[in-house]
Design an enzyme around this catalytic site. Structure first.
Site, PDB file in Angstrom:
ATOM      1  N   HIS A  13     -33.951   9.256 -11.393  1.00 17.82           N
ATOM      2  CA  HIS A  13     -33.768  10.861 -11.584  1.00 17.82           C
ATOM      3  C   HIS A  13     -33.757  10.799 -13.172  1.00 17.82           C
ATOM      4  CE1 HIS A  13     -31.471  14.581 -10.712  1.00 17.82           C
ATOM      5  NE2 HIS A  13     -31.841  14.727 -12.014  1.00 17.82           N
ATOM      6  N   HIS A  15     -34.925  13.249 -16.641  1.00 19.74           N
ATOM      7  CA  HIS A  15     -35.673  14.575 -17.258  1.00 19.74           C
ATOM      8  C   HIS A  15     -36.228  14.261 -18.764  1.00 19.74           C
ATOM      9  CE1 HIS A  15     -33.595  17.431 -14.573  1.00 19.74           C
ATOM     10  NE2 HIS A  15     -32.725  16.455 -14.653  1.00 19.74           N
ATOM     11  N   LYS A  99     -38.673  18.519  -4.951  1.00 18.74           N
ATOM     12  CA  LYS A  99     -37.167  18.540  -5.355  1.00 18.74           C
ATOM     13  C   LYS A  99     -36.805  20.064  -4.846  1.00 18.74           C
ATOM     14  CE  LYS A  99     -33.251  17.955  -7.728  1.00 18.74           C
ATOM     15  NZ  LYS A  99     -33.247  17.599  -8.945  1.00 18.74           N
ATOM     16  N   HIS A 136     -30.656  19.095  -5.356  1.00 25.06           N
ATOM     17  CA  HIS A 136     -29.438  19.357  -6.284  1.00 25.06           C
ATOM     18  C   HIS A 136     -28.724  20.040  -5.429  1.00 25.06           C
ATOM     19  CE1 HIS A 136     -27.628  20.611 -10.000  1.00 25.06           C
ATOM     20  NE2 HIS A 136     -26.906  21.433  -9.231  1.00 25.06           N
ATOM     21  N   HIS A 174     -27.569  12.900  -8.065  1.00 25.80           N
ATOM     22  CA  HIS A 174     -26.223  12.676  -8.902  1.00 25.80           C
ATOM     23  C   HIS A 174     -25.094  13.435  -8.294  1.00 25.80           C
ATOM     24  CE1 HIS A 174     -27.478  17.092  -8.930  1.00 25.80           C
ATOM     25  NE2 HIS A 174     -28.311  17.135 -10.095  1.00 25.80           N
ATOM     26  N   ASP A 247     -30.192  11.076 -14.627  1.00 25.42           N
ATOM     27  CA  ASP A 247     -30.147  12.369 -14.921  1.00 25.42           C
ATOM     28  C   ASP A 247     -29.912  12.764 -16.268  1.00 25.42           C
ATOM     29  OD1 ASP A 247     -30.029  15.156 -14.258  1.00 25.42           O
ATOM     30  OD2 ASP A 247     -27.863  15.303 -13.768  1.00 25.42           O
TER      31      ASP A 247
HETATM   32  N1  LIG Z   1     -27.813  17.677 -14.921  1.00 29.31           N
HETATM   33  C1  LIG Z   1     -27.758  18.919 -15.574  1.00 29.31           C
HETATM   34  O1  LIG Z   1     -26.870  19.358 -16.474  1.00 29.31           O
HETATM   35  N2  LIG Z   1     -29.021  19.234 -16.024  1.00 29.31           N
HETATM   36  C2  LIG Z   1     -30.423  19.218 -15.647  1.00 29.31           C
HETATM   37  C3  LIG Z   1     -30.913  19.831 -14.614  1.00 29.31           C
HETATM   38  C4  LIG Z   1     -30.133  19.020 -13.244  1.00 29.31           C
HETATM   39  O2  LIG Z   1     -30.298  17.922 -12.970  1.00 29.31           O
HETATM   40  O3  LIG Z   1     -29.596  19.635 -12.487  1.00 29.31           O
HETATM   41  C5  LIG Z   1     -31.329  19.617 -17.021  1.00 29.31           C
HETATM   42  O4  LIG Z   1     -32.623  19.536 -16.505  1.00 29.31           O
HETATM   43  O5  LIG Z   1     -30.619  19.874 -18.049  1.00 29.31           O
HETATM   44 ZN   LIG Z   2     -31.276  16.259 -13.355  1.00 25.90          ZN
HETATM   45 ZN   LIG Z   3     -29.385  18.545 -10.747  1.00 28.42          ZN
END
Ligand SMILES: NC(=O)N[C@@H](CC(=O)O)C(=O)O
Ligand SMILES: [Zn+2]
Ligand SMILES: [Zn+2]
Length: 344
Positions: A13, A15, A99, A136, A174, A247
């Site tokens: 996971h 970003h 997702k 999520h 998460h 995450d």
């Molecule tokens: N975890 C977070 O607080 N933010 C994530 C989005 C997510 O995973 O929920 C993001 O894309 O910034």
């Molecule tokens: Zn995330």
């Molecule tokens: Zn998330």
């Protein structure tokens, strides 16, 4: 010298964002992770297999020379997603999951799902073709307390969904509560969960006691220390249901240090090192390899990596920030020390 050698880990996971930011986020991941599940919450989101494929090409182009880092792509589920989108995604081979963002739950979730009953047909096709659903897990209702949104989601949305779709594989992403640990342990084997390094290392006091620290603000929000304890127990238990998902979610410094700051913590600069700290503190370094390198690929029905990485024990100084496009991102432990480091 204390060293720790592990089968090469994967991140289930993360970003990476897009555009010029890939020049920062992709090399950080490619440093030692073999593969990563790439979150699709771009602006606009990657909702079709074609968009996911184009995003994959941009990520591959940002890899350092010689890197074998493999991005595993994810479709962003909307109420407009079709059975055909799912079948084409599966046939293409590079999409590994879909997702579910409850609409409004987190960063760039506006295009998400308002009511999961509206995507039941698509979930049935995912179960049929064998694409897991990544979740999520928070409700979004204004009247539900932010610290209870995960538990309410489990009770009112996820438990019925898992029961309705009796062969669908589901990853609760998460997780942040003992309630989520209990939910996953009681669920069938087709239900797993990712756990972040920051939810193992921190609780809400780190974010709020003695001053408000916006770089600790992520979603689902850090909880009471008793939940942190349950997460540490789950991650270090050896249960194959729990696996590594950082995450890592970078936001520009100004978007975090703000009167209305964005949710997300950046850990990609030191992910496995931070997990090593958490496992060592729990006296469970011997459980790190299963969590980081075995349970994820087993759940996703992918081969485990066959080579290794080595970490060395010894403090190093984390920079105050890293470059991030025109601005900078403040990482977890900025300006402090981390006690493990991967050997280059
Ligand atoms: N975890 C977070 O607080 N933010 C994530 C989005 C997510 O995973 O929920 C993001 O894309 O910034
Ligand atoms: Zn995330
Ligand atoms: Zn998330």
């Amino acid at each position: 010298m204390t060293t720790l050698t592990l089968t090469r880990p994967d991140d289930w996971h993360v970003h990476l964002r897009d555009g010029e930011l890939l020049a920062h986020t992709v090399p950080a991941m490619a440093r030692y992770f073999g593969r990563a599940i790439i979150m699709p919450n771009l602006v606009p989101p990657a909702v079709t297999p074609e968009q996911a494929g184009a995003y994959r090409e941009r990520i591959l182009a940002a890899r350092p020379a010689g890197s074998a880092f493999e991005p595993l792509m994810v479709l962003y589920l909307t109420e407009g997603t079709t059975a055909d989108d799912i079948r084409r995604a599966k046939a293409g081979g590079f999409v590994h999951a879909v997702k579910l963002y409850p609409a409004g739950a987190t960063t760039n979730s506006q295009s998400g799902v308002t009511d999961v009953s509206r995507v039941d047909e698509v979930l049935a096709v995912m179960a049929e073709v064998g694409l897991p659903l990544l979740v999520h897990g928070e409700v979004t209702h204004g009247h539900i307390d932010i610290f209870e949104r995960e538990k309410v989601f489990l009770d009112t949305v996820l438990a019925p969904l898992v029961a309705r779709h009796s062969t669908l594989r589901v990853v609760l992403e998460h997780i942040t509560t003992g309630d989520a640990v209990d939910f996953v342990l009681a669920a069938p084997d087709r239900v797993g969960a990712t756990i972040t390094a920051h939810h193992l290392l921190f609780n809400r006091n780190h974010m709020l006691a003695g001053g408000i620290r916006p770089h600790f603000y992520c979603l689902p929000i850090l909880k009471h220390g008793r939940h942190q304890t349950r997460l540490i127990e789950a991650a270090t238990s050896g249960s194959p249901k729990f696996f590594l998902g950082t995450d890592s979610a970078p936001h520009a410094r100004g978007a975090k240090e703000s009167a209305c700051g964005c949710a997300g913590s950046y850990t990609a600069h030191a992910a496995i090192e931070l997990y090593a700290e958490a496992f060592e503190a729990a006296g469970a370094l011997d459980k790190l390899e299963g969590f980081a390198s075995f349970h994820g690929p087993d759940f996703y029905r992918l081969p485990r990596n066959s080579d290794t990485i080595t970490l060395v024990k010894g403090d190093w100084d984390v920079p105050a920030s890293y470059p991030f496009g025109q601005t900078e991102v403040v990482p977890v432990r900025a300006g402090e020390k981390i006690s493990w480091q991967v050997v280059a």
